[in-house]
Design an enzyme around this catalytic site. Structure first.
Site, PDB file in Angstrom:
ATOM      1  N   SER A  32      20.035  -9.531 -17.321  1.00  0.00           N
ATOM      2  CA  SER A  32      19.265  -8.992 -18.453  1.00  0.00           C
ATOM      3  C   SER A  32      20.033  -8.939 -19.770  1.00  0.00           C
ATOM      4  CB  SER A  32      18.720  -7.597 -18.126  1.00  0.00           C
ATOM      5  OG  SER A  32      17.879  -7.666 -17.006  1.00  0.00           O
ATOM      6  N   ALA A  82      23.150 -14.820 -14.838  1.00  0.00           N
ATOM      7  CA  ALA A  82      22.359 -14.018 -13.898  1.00  0.00           C
ATOM      8  C   ALA A  82      20.893 -13.952 -14.324  1.00  0.00           C
ATOM      9  CB  ALA A  82      22.963 -12.629 -13.793  1.00  0.00           C
ATOM     10  N   HIS A  83      20.119 -13.276 -13.514  1.00  0.00           N
ATOM     11  CA  HIS A  83      18.665 -13.172 -13.722  1.00  0.00           C
ATOM     12  C   HIS A  83      18.333 -12.496 -15.048  1.00  0.00           C
ATOM     13  CE1 HIS A  83      18.682  -8.874 -12.509  1.00  0.00           C
ATOM     14  NE2 HIS A  83      19.710  -9.264 -11.771  1.00  0.00           N
ATOM     15  N   ASN A  84      17.321 -13.048 -15.699  1.00  0.00           N
ATOM     16  CA  ASN A  84      16.761 -12.448 -16.914  1.00  0.00           C
ATOM     17  C   ASN A  84      17.700 -12.471 -18.121  1.00  0.00           C
ATOM     18  OD1 ASN A  84      15.274 -10.795 -14.515  1.00  0.00           O
ATOM     19  ND2 ASN A  84      13.927 -11.139 -16.257  1.00  0.00           N
TER      20      ASN A  84
END
Lengths: 348, 348, 348
Positions: free
Chosen positions: A260, A240-242
């Site tokens: 994250s 996922a993102h980050n």
């Protein structure tokens, strides 16, 4: 082409145990070996096959001691699996690589293509994209605006790389993998609808990374989602993102890492593992298949199992009791009866 | 372009706490902030960073009370996350959108394309397809016969929409998502082989839906598989045939919903959740990551965890005991011994 | 076109219970039936709808005995679901099939294409590929070098088949499925980096196999990954390198099978099941959704549940106790107190 056991042993820096002049022309699995083939033995589960294999040569670890007669010629090496991989590499490299630019393909005039490219038909290379030398772009690949791809990287058919993502050198990205789609970010707003958080970051994939078929690595909301050098992710893995995945960490198929989260180096995750968002995982952590990691793991090298994941020793003990829960419950009922009897006796 | 804290506060309807004239030109995460950048603080986990961030401006919720000195200028708003999203939107909209029809693309003569389209190269638009205004079809997209796509919808590279599916307005469908493949329906027949049940229904996706990369939404056997207005599904999510997902329901990555299940509005599912076929789930239900929902959930707003899923309070209590099962077993063994001693004493 | 109940009963070899002259022109689900539509009743969960449906005709099993008046005309058959499937097949076959070779497509001059092909635009057929008769290759499909595809097989848009894989006759492969990507094989080497094991085997898919959207079947390291005749795998299913799946085995969405595992015939796996590497599973085994199978299952026909998977009866009993673990713990605490009281009484 045929090779003798002696030649192979010399190439691998190993020694021959048996007939040094026996010849092979292909490779096979030990349980499917046939005359003229070379096999290897690394996983102890397969030891029984060495006494029955029809393979002419078997690569084994130096410390392998047969306890029955073996018909095949053995080539002893430090690491049979690795040695076998070297031979397979030779075999694979003997294939003629693709090259040239096929038509029709779409290459924006502002894109820069390095030396000796392969660009397959129906591939799309957007404005400002920069490809290094010897990059192989198979058919039907999409490379977005300002994407960078390092030297010797292979993008198999149907790979999609969104805008501004950066792919290192010597990477392999398999078909259907999507790099840089929007992270899953929505703000709950006062109206009933969610409001999309634009995802203006990117994905950075360092050198020697391999990404499996239909895997997804989402772009960061801001900053970068990062796969460090040597990371290997299998088919259907979702990053996922980050997220940041440390060097040489390996994840088996269908594993998912939420937003994250930061994962250390040299970790190994089994298939279908899930990791919660905003979690930190130390170096060298191992997670068994289907584990669900919902909190930080701070101790390097820990092995976890289960959902929610727990340290392997504790989890195994709980799992063992779980299997016997009905018996445990019966025991408690019996105890209750006995205690009740004792009580009534005592109170008489 | 640079903006002052005052200008940003005015735009967002917020107030300045610090230097109203400090300027920013980009955005950053609070933990990675640098002079000239704007960050935000919403998740309490990130509070410590507000005392160390180098960001020039930080958006915070009105009720945030620092307990140490803060160097950054604060812009106070009702909802820092939402406000930040608004700014990101402004930033994202400043990019030049794609437009025009690129060659080669395949547009059947009977297809209807609205105003201001973008049709990327190698896209395929079948007979009888109808696209609204301002639709963006990125390269290598497939749009099947009689498909309808509403205004302002974006289809990223490699999206596939099978025959007769209907996509609403203002939707975003990410790369590799497959809409309308056959539901998984087979009749066991008297011969050994299964017999395919033709899937003659379709998929209806209402307005403001976002679908993640490599997600799949299967067509109905008969009738329609439906994603209602505002639904958001993440990468690798699977929605089986004849499922209905209610308005504004959100599902994180790798979740799967089996055939004919009906999910209410405003539900939130974590990653890797599984839902059995023919199940009904009320509005506002929340399911933790990896939950396995095998029966109806009739009470709106319930939170469930675990596989099989149970109400969060109960599940947490069971989970807590599970971790200590070995100790519990020891206790029972001790009890047995004590009781045995008592019994022998009493019977003496 | 309209059909009478009598005509339908004759076609299906069934009998009419009601008005033999009532006519239908389309199909519907029993709960959504309307005048002029034909529905079916197979799943007992749907029995209540037969008393309220507005469908004109309902197919039912011969042994169905209504306990209230039914308004619809019933057509009684041996297997209502299968009979309905036959009717849907008739309906589906009435659609005009695609044919011809669309431009631009890429067909290597050494590729062999059988009679009556459909090759969609932007498809890529590599050197030495051999396609049987009546093969349908939808747009944007990639067929690698020396791939073989049998008669009547359908490859939907965006399917990728890597080099040297073999696809049988009468198969259906849905969009985004990737056949033959590299197995996930790395040797840990003495340097920190992993060393890729070249995957020089292939995938063999036998006849009558159906593969769901975005599924992946990886090529073997050596030898073949094999899906036997009649196998059906749903969307997002992952089959790793060197796996063999037996005849007519069915796997629901998001299931993953790890490397070198061998699965018997006629097995049925629910969604999100995981199977460990190097495992053997007997014929006819059933695994509930989200099961995690980590060891051999030698007994044919066994049903397993849970992660780690256990035989259904045992697992259900453990699950039942698990739900009540907090109460069980309380009981133990009470017992301890009572026993303590008894002890002190006795020792007084």
């Amino acid at each position: 082409m045929e090779f003798t056991a002696k030649l192979i042993a010399d190439f691998l820096g190993g020694s021959v145990d048996g007939d040094p002049n026996v010849k092979v022309h292909t490779v096979a699995k030990i349980e499917e070996g046939f005359p003229g083939s070379l096999a290897f033995l690394a996983n102890p589960k397969y030891i029984p096959y060495i006494y029955t294999t029809k393979a002419s040569i078997v690569l084994v670890n130096n410390d392998f001691v047969p306890d029955q007669p073996v018909e095949a010629t053995l080539v002893r090496v430090n690491n049979a699996y690795e040695a076998f991989a070297s031979l397979l590499n030779l075999y694979a490299q003997s294939k003629q690589p693709k090259s040239g630019i096929e038509e029709p393909s779409f290459i924006h005039k502002s894109a820069q293509i390095g030396k000796d490219p392969y660009i397959g038909a129906f591939s799309y290379i957007s404005e400002g994209a920069v490809l290094g030398n010897n990059v192989k772009v198979y058919p039907q690949v999409y490379i977005g605006p300002k994407v960078k791809v390092g030297d010797n990287t292979i993008l198999y058919p149907g790979v999609v790389i969104y805008e501004e993502c950066v792919i290192g050198s010597n990477c392999i990205i398999h078909s259907g993998a999507i790099i840089g789609a929007d992270g899953f970010g929505f703000a709950s707003s006062e109206e009933t609808n969610y409001k999309k958080i634009p995802q203006i970051g990117n994905v950075i994939i360092e050198d020697y990374v391999e990404i499996g078929a239909n895997a997804t690595v989402d772009r960061a909301t801001m900053g970068s989602t990062i796969l460090r050098k040597g990371v290997k992710i299998d088919d259907h893995v979702h990053i996922a993102h980050n997220v940041e995945v440390g060097e040489n960490t390996v994840m088996a198929a269908q594993t998912g890492v939420a937003g994250s989260t930061k994962i250390g180096k040299n970790c190994m995750f089994g298939g279908q593992v899930g990791v919660s968002p905003h979690v930190k995982i130390a170096d060298g952590v191992k997670a068994g298949a289907q584990a669900g990691i919902s909190g930080d793991i701070r101790k390097p090298g820990v092995i976890v199992l289960g959902s929610p994941a727990n340290e392997i020793g504790k989890q195994r003990r709980s799992m063992a009791v779980y299997k016997n829960l009905p018996e445990l419950m019966n025991k408690i009922h019996e105890l209750e009866q006995v205690v009740e009897e004792l009580r009534s006796k005592l109170n008489k």
